[in-house]
Design an enzyme around this catalytic site. Structure first.
Site, PDB file in Angstrom:
ATOM      1  N   LYS A 114      32.675  12.250   2.776  1.00 63.15           N
ATOM      2  CA  LYS A 114      31.916  11.338   1.917  1.00 63.15           C
ATOM      3  C   LYS A 114      30.512  11.854   1.631  1.00 63.15           C
ATOM      4  O   LYS A 114      29.966  11.604   0.559  1.00 63.15           O
ATOM      5  CB  LYS A 114      31.834   9.943   2.551  1.00 63.15           C
ATOM      6  N   LYS A 198      44.202  11.856  -1.402  1.00 58.91           N
ATOM      7  CA  LYS A 198      44.460  10.458  -1.049  1.00 58.91           C
ATOM      8  C   LYS A 198      44.208   9.542  -2.258  1.00 58.91           C
ATOM      9  O   LYS A 198      43.263   9.767  -3.005  1.00 58.91           O
ATOM     10  CB  LYS A 198      43.484  10.091   0.079  1.00 58.91           C
ATOM     11  N   LYS A 201      39.750   4.376  -4.080  1.00 56.77           N
ATOM     12  CA  LYS A 201      39.057   3.427  -4.955  1.00 56.77           C
ATOM     13  C   LYS A 201      38.073   4.127  -5.874  1.00 56.77           C
ATOM     14  O   LYS A 201      37.766   3.657  -6.955  1.00 56.77           O
ATOM     15  CB  LYS A 201      38.228   2.465  -4.099  1.00 56.77           C
TER      16      LYS A 201
HETATM   17  P1  AMP Z   1      38.943   0.793   2.668  1.00 56.76           P
HETATM   18  O1  AMP Z   1      39.280   0.478   1.271  1.00 56.76           O
HETATM   19  O2  AMP Z   1      38.407   2.176   2.835  1.00 56.76           O
HETATM   20  O3  AMP Z   1      38.128  -0.251   3.336  1.00 56.76           O
HETATM   21  O4  AMP Z   1      40.332   0.809   3.421  1.00 56.76           O
HETATM   22  C1  AMP Z   1      41.009  -0.370   3.802  1.00 56.76           C
HETATM   23  C2  AMP Z   1      42.293  -0.019   4.515  1.00 56.76           C
HETATM   24  O5  AMP Z   1      43.190   0.655   3.636  1.00 56.76           O
HETATM   25  C3  AMP Z   1      42.088   0.934   5.708  1.00 56.76           C
HETATM   26  O6  AMP Z   1      42.922   0.537   6.772  1.00 56.76           O
HETATM   27  C4  AMP Z   1      42.511   2.272   5.180  1.00 56.76           C
HETATM   28  O7  AMP Z   1      43.010   3.117   6.180  1.00 56.76           O
HETATM   29  C5  AMP Z   1      43.624   1.888   4.201  1.00 56.76           C
HETATM   30  N1  AMP Z   1      43.757   2.875   3.111  1.00 56.76           N
HETATM   31  C6  AMP Z   1      42.831   3.219   2.185  1.00 56.76           C
HETATM   32  N2  AMP Z   1      43.308   4.154   1.343  1.00 56.76           N
HETATM   33  C7  AMP Z   1      44.582   4.418   1.731  1.00 56.76           C
HETATM   34  C8  AMP Z   1      45.624   5.288   1.255  1.00 56.76           C
HETATM   35  N3  AMP Z   1      45.444   6.079   0.190  1.00 56.76           N
HETATM   36  N4  AMP Z   1      46.810   5.284   1.921  1.00 56.76           N
HETATM   37  C9  AMP Z   1      47.005   4.476   2.993  1.00 56.76           C
HETATM   38  N5  AMP Z   1      46.088   3.629   3.493  1.00 56.76           N
HETATM   39  C10 AMP Z   1      44.881   3.590   2.874  1.00 56.76           C
END
Ligand code: AMP
Ligand code: TRP
Length: 333
Positions: A114, A198, A201
């Protein structure tokens, strides 16, 4: 015995299929198991580790709560709240940042990704982000943390911090050592445009992800445009190893259908992508579009969302403020 579950999602907009299949789908399952006590947190303190537009942040907090509920988390059974409303999180993060070691944080790969090339310009919050995450988890005597594969290293750090605190302050078992709950398969959903990256967002191209607020046409269009290769679909999973896009799409299909990758391979072996994509679009519309509609409906009911937040905050604050008092006593405050 029931599990004590805690997990968090950042209110940074564009919640997508990866968030759903990697994390939220599992939250719903845990919420539905009778004996579990679940806490699901919208982690706005984590969100501001990179610059956020204040008005958008507020909207994204509502959208994240609406998404939790639209996906099937029952606010009567689980605590849903916003991190910054419970002050114990920031207070505990400071104390734990005096326990965690620089060497441990220096190993965190997510910070390296990041922060990019110019680490000097990254916020201190982005660097110490996993310490705040440890505070979130440890305040609730959490036994299990459902997350996607990308959070595994942060969970290990949380365990190290808990152990060191218990040792340093002679408090055996004071912090419970939490276990990660990472799905064995499909815990890392990849971009629709590049099977080696990956799904995220923050990726510029909206075509790279299925947002949980996408409508039918968007879903169908994105699957149509999803990158593939020129081969037919394989007959064995080993053949997928060098075909990241095919592997990702077949994984997504399997996860949505709740079947194994083997089953999906058997079903489509030897077929071409156009036929597979039609099937994939159909399940995606069946499973994701109702969530999208429900999110939009809930976002028109702000008073209802405010009520859920208020009730969740009160319950979370009760648990966390008791724990933080004990932490302060141990430290000698
Ligand atoms: P975040 O949006 O970074 O707060 O992520 C929220 C949850 O979604 C966390 O448990 C991440 O590990 C999961 N997550 C985010 N992106 C992915 C992805 N591309 N594949 C699987 N899990 C994800
Ligand atoms: N760091 C997590 C992510 O980016 C979000 C998070 C914050 C979290 N606190 C948490 C996840 C506690 C699990 C438990 O996805």
């Amino acid at each position: 015995m029931g599990k004590k579950i805690f997990s968090g999602v950042q209110p940074t907009g564009n919640l997508h299929l990866g968030n759903y299949l990697g994390a939220i789908k599992n939250f719903v399952k845990l919420n539905n198991e009778d004996q579990n006590e679940c806490v699901f947190c919208v982690v706005d303190l984590h969100a501001i580790t990179v610059a956020q537009n204040p008005k958008k942040l507020k909207d994204n907090i509502y959208e994240t709560i609406a998404t939790f509920i639209a996906c099937g988390i029952d606010p009567k059974k689980s605590i849903i709240f916003n991190q910054s409303s419970v002050s114990a999180h920031s207070e505990t993060a400071w104390i734990l940042s005096c326990v965690a070691r620089m060497g441990w944080l220096n190993r965190m790969t997510q910070f390296k990704e990041k922060a990019g090339k110019d680490k000097e310009k990254a916020s201190i919050g982005l660097y110490s982000y996993p310490v705040l995450m440890a505070a979130d988890i440890l305040l609730y005597d959490t036994t299990h943390v459902p997350v996607g594969d990308d959070q595994k290293q942060h969970l290990e750090l949380c365990r190290d911090i808990a152990q060191k605190f218990n040792n340093d302050f002679n408090a055996d078992n004071f912090f419970k050592i939490p276990e990660p709950l990472i799905q064995k398969e499909f815990s890392r959903i990849m971009s629709l445009r590049d099977g080696t990256k990956k799904m995220s967002k923050s990726e510029l191209s909206d075509l790279s992800r299925i947002n949980l607020t996408d409508d039918k046409e968007q879903i169908i269009n994105k699957i149509k445009k999803a990158k593939t290769d020129t081969l037919q679909l394989p007959s064995a999973s080993a053949d997928l190893e060098k075909r990241p896009e095919a592997k990702n799409l077949m994984g997504i299909y399997s996860s949505l259908m709740d079947v194994s990758l083997e089953d999906t391979i058997n079903k489509f072996s030897g077929k071409n992508f156009s036929e597979f994509k039609e099937n994939l679009s159909q399940v995606m519309v069946d499973k994701i579009y109702p969530i999208s509609l429900e999110i939009k409906k809930l976002l028109r009911e702000k008073k209802y969302l405010d009520k859920i937040l208020l009730e969740g905050t009160q319950k979370a604050d009760k648990i966390a403020s008791e724990k933080v008092k004990k932490i302060q006593e141990l430290v000698g405050f």
